[in-house]
Design an enzyme around this catalytic site. Structure first.
Site, mmCIF file in Angstrom:
data_model
loop_
_atom_site.group_PDB
_atom_site.id
_atom_site.type_symbol
_atom_site.label_atom_id
_atom_site.label_comp_id
_atom_site.label_asym_id
_atom_site.label_seq_id
_atom_site.Cartn_x
_atom_site.Cartn_y
_atom_site.Cartn_z
ATOM 1 N N LYS A 290 45.353 52.018 41.076
ATOM 2 C CA LYS A 290 44.347 52.527 40.149
ATOM 3 C C LYS A 290 44.523 54.027 40.015
ATOM 4 O O LYS A 290 45.018 54.678 40.942
ATOM 5 C CB LYS A 290 42.944 52.270 40.718
ATOM 6 C CG LYS A 290 42.523 50.815 40.709
ATOM 7 C CD LYS A 290 41.107 50.663 41.231
ATOM 8 C CE LYS A 290 40.671 49.214 41.218
ATOM 9 N NZ LYS A 290 40.555 48.631 39.873
ATOM 10 N N ARG A 365 40.258 37.737 42.480
ATOM 11 C CA ARG A 365 40.379 36.312 42.158
ATOM 12 C C ARG A 365 41.305 35.593 43.147
ATOM 13 O O ARG A 365 41.138 34.409 43.424
ATOM 14 C CB ARG A 365 40.842 36.148 40.706
ATOM 15 C CG ARG A 365 42.169 36.772 40.396
ATOM 16 C CD ARG A 365 42.395 36.968 38.913
ATOM 17 N NE ARG A 365 41.709 38.164 38.408
ATOM 18 C CZ ARG A 365 41.754 38.547 37.128
ATOM 19 N NH1 ARG A 365 42.408 37.823 36.223
ATOM 20 N NH2 ARG A 365 41.138 39.645 36.750
HETATM 21 N N1 BES Z 1 37.541 45.638 41.581
HETATM 22 C C1 BES Z 1 38.139 45.620 40.312
HETATM 23 C C2 BES Z 1 37.132 45.447 39.180
HETATM 24 C C3 BES Z 1 36.299 46.643 38.870
HETATM 25 C C4 BES Z 1 36.798 47.637 38.042
HETATM 26 C C5 BES Z 1 35.026 46.738 39.333
HETATM 27 C C6 BES Z 1 36.012 48.724 37.732
HETATM 28 C C7 BES Z 1 34.243 47.810 39.014
HETATM 29 C C8 BES Z 1 34.735 48.818 38.216
HETATM 30 C C9 BES Z 1 39.140 44.470 40.212
HETATM 31 O O1 BES Z 1 39.779 44.139 41.376
HETATM 32 C C10 BES Z 1 40.171 44.901 39.212
HETATM 33 O O2 BES Z 1 40.796 45.882 39.472
HETATM 34 N N2 BES Z 1 40.305 44.181 38.138
HETATM 35 C C11 BES Z 1 41.235 44.527 37.110
HETATM 36 C C12 BES Z 1 41.856 43.252 36.586
HETATM 37 C C13 BES Z 1 43.020 43.473 35.656
HETATM 38 C C14 BES Z 1 44.169 44.115 36.402
HETATM 39 C C15 BES Z 1 43.443 42.150 35.088
HETATM 40 C C16 BES Z 1 40.463 45.261 36.010
HETATM 41 O O3 BES Z 1 39.345 44.908 35.724
HETATM 42 O O4 BES Z 1 41.009 46.222 35.477
HETATM 43 ZN ZN ZN Z 2 41.486 45.339 41.770
#
Ligand code: BES
Ligand code: ZN
Ligand code: ZN
Length: 520
Positions: A290, A365
């Site tokens: 991230k 997931r």
């Molecule tokens: N923990 C994150 C989701 C999240 C993002 C929660 C921002 C709160 C604020 C999750 O693990 C994630 O990173 N999801 C990705 C999925 C994508 C790579 C398909 C997302 O939402 O960007």
């Molecule tokens: Zn994530």
């Protein structure tokens, strides 16, 4: 963990005999006096305040006064150090708005109490409010305890008069309501609000203060304190069971994964409800890292696990009847150490299904897939509810004001939506369907963990989970937008909200009386 403990008791003398720091009196806009149960001096005081025209009892109006100053030279008629009149506005036609109004009033009382550093507070319950007495007490107590919350574990002690003060003793004056109903309500409110505060505490802890191992320890601790049975599956057991998602995600981290299991058993003949919560104690994204700006918020990626843990704790403390409940929390970090998952890797889950890793940041997931498949096979639940901070996309779609709900069962979706509306945690249902599922078809495995574009990201994530629940009635709550920075209210601070705890407890408390879920 620091202590949010507050003693709550009925105050059975006249409200004006209360001699603590703050006597709080919710006032309705249309009703000119409290009624005889509140006593003459308090009614006189209200009358005088109303006469000035300064305070009408409108929503969000709060009026603080010092009664001893009004009776100079004499023994004060109202003995409290201060009196707070809190406006409740007019009674709304909708019952859920009336419930919410009481929680908001409770939150206002807590905020005022903090401002004047009151430790001992009494509240006179409104008598003519159109709600069951149990609920009046419950909603007010919830509002006060939730509004009284603060997290200062890591703040160095300040000078004495700077230190935050919390309400330590709360007295409820039944104001003409039946004492037994008020006692029942205050106990419900106390248990459910303190559990919500516990979930906020877990979330407020930094990644190095709340690890997967801390989830396990907390669960063992509440297993000893309540009638919950606690089992913790350690790394070797998780490996042996073939939970390749949970093992795979944990490989980039020095912290071993844990699968926390808590069982609340009432009666074998009753249905079992399975709760699953994402317990990602820090999500860096892994190899698909991230961006650094805001990454610190990913310590909150365990809010689903925290909510599920706190909810089953409250269920046990309340002794909810008519259901068995099992809570599962797959807990791990998602980091990018030398053994971390890589894009293109394939993992095999509990039960045998395989996932192609497209994005290591779609890790929630992967761990939920194992927990869902394992929980369903092991406990054969009547219904499964999972809570997870799963997608950033749900914040794009619903902002911070609704939790995303996806379900394969209209009845279950309806029950959760009603429970959420009742407690002020609104849910909004999004669709599922084969057209979304197709977006995560993999060329080389049974499914892939992310689609090639981000369209419908919240729904494709849910479709991925659906693959692991089969025909079992299931609901998925994507709390990424509401677990923290949820709509700010007097009883919901910035930061973690503890969302989901009150919705789950309310839903499961009503389970027996409401229905049996039909399979189709
Ligand atoms: N923990 C994150 C989701 C999240 C993002 C929660 C921002 C709160 C604020 C999750 O693990 C994630 O990173 N999801 C990705 C999925 C994508 C790579 C398909 C997302 O939402 O960007
Ligand atoms: Zn994530
Ligand atoms: Zn995550």
């Amino acid at each position: 963990m620091h202590d949010q403990a507050v003693t709550i008791q009925l105050f059975d003398r006249e409200p004006h005999d209360f001699s603590g720091d703050l006597l709080a009196c919710p006032v309705e806009e249309e009703i000119p006096q409290f009624g005889p149960d509140a006593g003459v001096p308090l009614n006189k005081l209200l009358h005088r305040v109303r006469e000035t025209g300064d305070f009408k009892g409108g929503k969000d109006q709060a009026f603080l006064l010092y009664p001893q100053l009004t009776e100079q030279g004499k023994e004060p008629v109202v003995r409290a150090k201060r009196v707070l009149f809190v406006g409740m506005g007019k009674q709304d036609d909708a019952i859920n708005v009336r419930r919410e109004q009481l929680r908001l009033v409770g939150g206002t009382i807590a905020k005022q109490a903090a401002a004047i550093k009151a430790r001992e507070v009494a509240v006179v319950l409104p008598k003519d409010y159109l709600l069951d007495a149990v609920e009046i007490a419950q909603c007010l107590v919830e509002g006060v305890i939730l509004g009284n919350y603060s997290f200062d574990l890591y703040k160095s002690p300040k000078k004495e008069d700077d230190a935050p003060v919390r309400i330590e003793r709360l007295h409820l004056h039944a104001g003409g309501l039946a004492a037994s109903a008020v006692e029942k309500g205050l106990e419900r409110g106390r248990v459910v609000a303190l559990a919500t505060c516990a979930a906020r505490d877990m979330a407020n802890q930094p990644g190095n203060g709340w690890t997967p191992g801390d989830f396990a320890e907390y669960a063992k601790k509440i297993g000893k304190k309540t009638r919950l049975k606690c089992k913790v599956l350690e790394k070797a057991a998780i490996e042996k069971l073939g939970m390749g998602g949970l093992i795979g995600v944990s490989r980039g981290s020095a912290q071993p994964p844990h699968l926390v299991v808590l069982e609340y058993k009432t009666d074998k003949r009753q249905p079992t409800i399975l709760l699953v919560g994402k317990g990602l104690t820090f999500d860096s994204g892994g190899i698909c890292a991230k961006p650094p700006a805001g990454m610190e918020d990913m310590k909150y990626d365990m809010c689903g696990g925290a909510a599920v843990l706190a909810a089953i704790q409250a269920i046990a403390e309340l002794g909810v009847e008519g259901v068995n409940v099992v809570a599962l929390i797959p807990a791990t970090e998602n980091l990018s150490g030398p053994a971390a998952l890589k894009p293109g890797d394939i993992v095999r889950h509990y039960g045998g299904k395989t996932s192609e890793i497209i994005n290591t940041d779609a890790e929630g997931r992967l761990i939920l897939a194992d927990a869902l498949a394992y929980g369903i096979e092991t406990y054969k639940p009547e219904a499964v509810i999972d809570l997870a901070t799963l997608t950033g996309a749900v914040i794009v779609g619903l902002g911070h004001h609704h939790t995303g709900l996806m379900s394969n069962n209209d009845r279950l979706a309806g029950l959760l939506t009603e429970a959420g509306a009742e407690v002020g945690e609104p849910l909004w249902r999004l669709p599922l369907g084969p057209e979304y599922r197709k977006q995560i078809d993999s060329r080389v495995a049974d499914i892939k963990n992310a689609a090639s574009d981000r369209s419908g990201g919240t729904i494709t994530a849910a479709c991925y989970l659906q693959e692991f629940v089969g025909e079992t009635p299931w609901a998925h709550l994507d709390i990424a937008g509401t677990a923290w920075d949820f709509t700010e209210k007097t009883y919901i601070p910035k930061g973690p909200s503890g969302t989901g705890v009150r919705t789950l407890v309310t839903c499961l408390r009503q389970w027996k009386s409401l229905h049996t879920i039909e399979k189709k």
